[in-house]
Motif scaffolding. Structure first.
Motif, PDB file in Angstrom:
ATOM      1  N   UNK A 142       3.507 -26.085 -22.801  1.00  0.00           N
ATOM      2  CA  UNK A 142       3.531 -27.507 -23.252  1.00  0.00           C
ATOM      3  C   UNK A 142       4.938 -27.753 -23.354  1.00  0.00           C
ATOM      4  N   UNK A 143       5.965 -26.810 -23.852  1.00  0.00           N
ATOM      5  CA  UNK A 143       7.399 -27.066 -23.927  1.00  0.00           C
ATOM      6  C   UNK A 143       7.977 -27.327 -22.452  1.00  0.00           C
ATOM      7  N   UNK A 148      11.841 -32.913 -19.342  1.00  0.00           N
ATOM      8  CA  UNK A 148      12.339 -33.685 -18.098  1.00  0.00           C
ATOM      9  C   UNK A 148      13.344 -33.093 -17.221  1.00  0.00           C
ATOM     10  N   UNK A 149      14.142 -31.946 -18.034  1.00  0.00           N
ATOM     11  CA  UNK A 149      15.069 -31.281 -16.895  1.00  0.00           C
ATOM     12  C   UNK A 149      14.412 -30.008 -16.313  1.00  0.00           C
ATOM     13  N   UNK A 150      12.973 -29.808 -16.484  1.00  0.00           N
ATOM     14  CA  UNK A 150      12.515 -28.711 -15.924  1.00  0.00           C
ATOM     15  C   UNK A 150      11.262 -29.104 -14.847  1.00  0.00           C
TER      16      UNK A 150
END
Length: 227
Positions: A142-143, A148-150
């Motif tokens: 989930x994390x 948005x950076x991954x």
């Protein structure tokens, strides 16, 4: 666990095997590169067809009747255009539980167990991998997916194989998760953990016995808000 997770990357990577790497780059205080990892050519550990069929079976754990990975549907994982599969594992006497989850771009795993095998869950229902280890993977993903950076870890499995497959396949059913009709889930954990007192005495672990008794005396209901 590292070896287990690395093994699962092989079918997801079309049968190619890579050794896991922890350090890819080292720089000094001035930014000069002292070491930079250069990946060697991958090893074709299993045929492409075998890898494709194994991936289909892992995906089937999410959709087929009796699939042990269906609990993933309860988590916030399916609005990021990403496919999932996985496999649970539970040892004898409910002493160890595993889950390895796979996506096209990332493979992860979790193990849950006691320091000594005489400490274990009371029943298979409480100690199985889908109840204990799967949630760890799910919360982690989930994390990852909401970051948005991954974006590189999002993706879909191919719908058609790259090569002709000689064996019939089709492990993916039409299962759909049942919508929740409440805003929370109550989980009752009576006597969830037990320890064999005689066995613990043999290895001088009275502290574990006392801890286990405390757990049994304080079993309670935990409410987990839905997300």
């Amino acid at each position: 666990m590292l070896e287990l997770v690395n093994a699962y990357t092989t079918p997801i990577n079309d049968g190619q095997s890579h050794d896991p790497v922890l350090v890819t780059r080292i720089e000094d205080q001035n930014g000069n590169i002292l070491y930079e990892y250069k990946a060697p050519p991958p090893t074709q550990a299993i045929p492409y067809e075998t890898a494709f069929l194994m991936t289909e079976m892992l995906k089937g754990g999410m959709t087929e009747p009796g699939g042990t990975s269906k609990a993933l549907w309860a988590y916030d994982l399916f609005r990021y255009d990403t496919d999932f599969g996985g496999k649970t594992g539970t040892s004898s006497n409910h002493s160890d539980a595993w889950f390895v989850g796979v996506t096209p771009k990332l493979v992860g795993g979790a193990w849950v167990g006691g320091e000594h095998r005489s400490i274990h869950f009371r029943t298979g229902e409480l100690g199985q991998g889908s109840r204990t280890a799967l949630p760890i993977f799910a919360y982690f993903m989930e994390q990852v997916l909401k970051d948005k950076d991954l974006p590189q870890y999002r993706g879909k499995f191919p719908t058609t194989p790259k090569e002709k497959i000689s064996k019939p396949y089709g492990c993916n059913g039409d299962y759909r998760p049942v919508p929740r009709d409440t805003d929370s889930v109550a989980i009752v954990l009576p006597d969830s953990l037990i320890a064999d007192e005689e066995e613990l005495q043999k290895i001088n672990l009275k502290d574990h016995i006392e801890q286990n008794q405390l757990i049994e005396q304080n079993s309670k209901t935990i409410r987990i808000p839905s997300r």
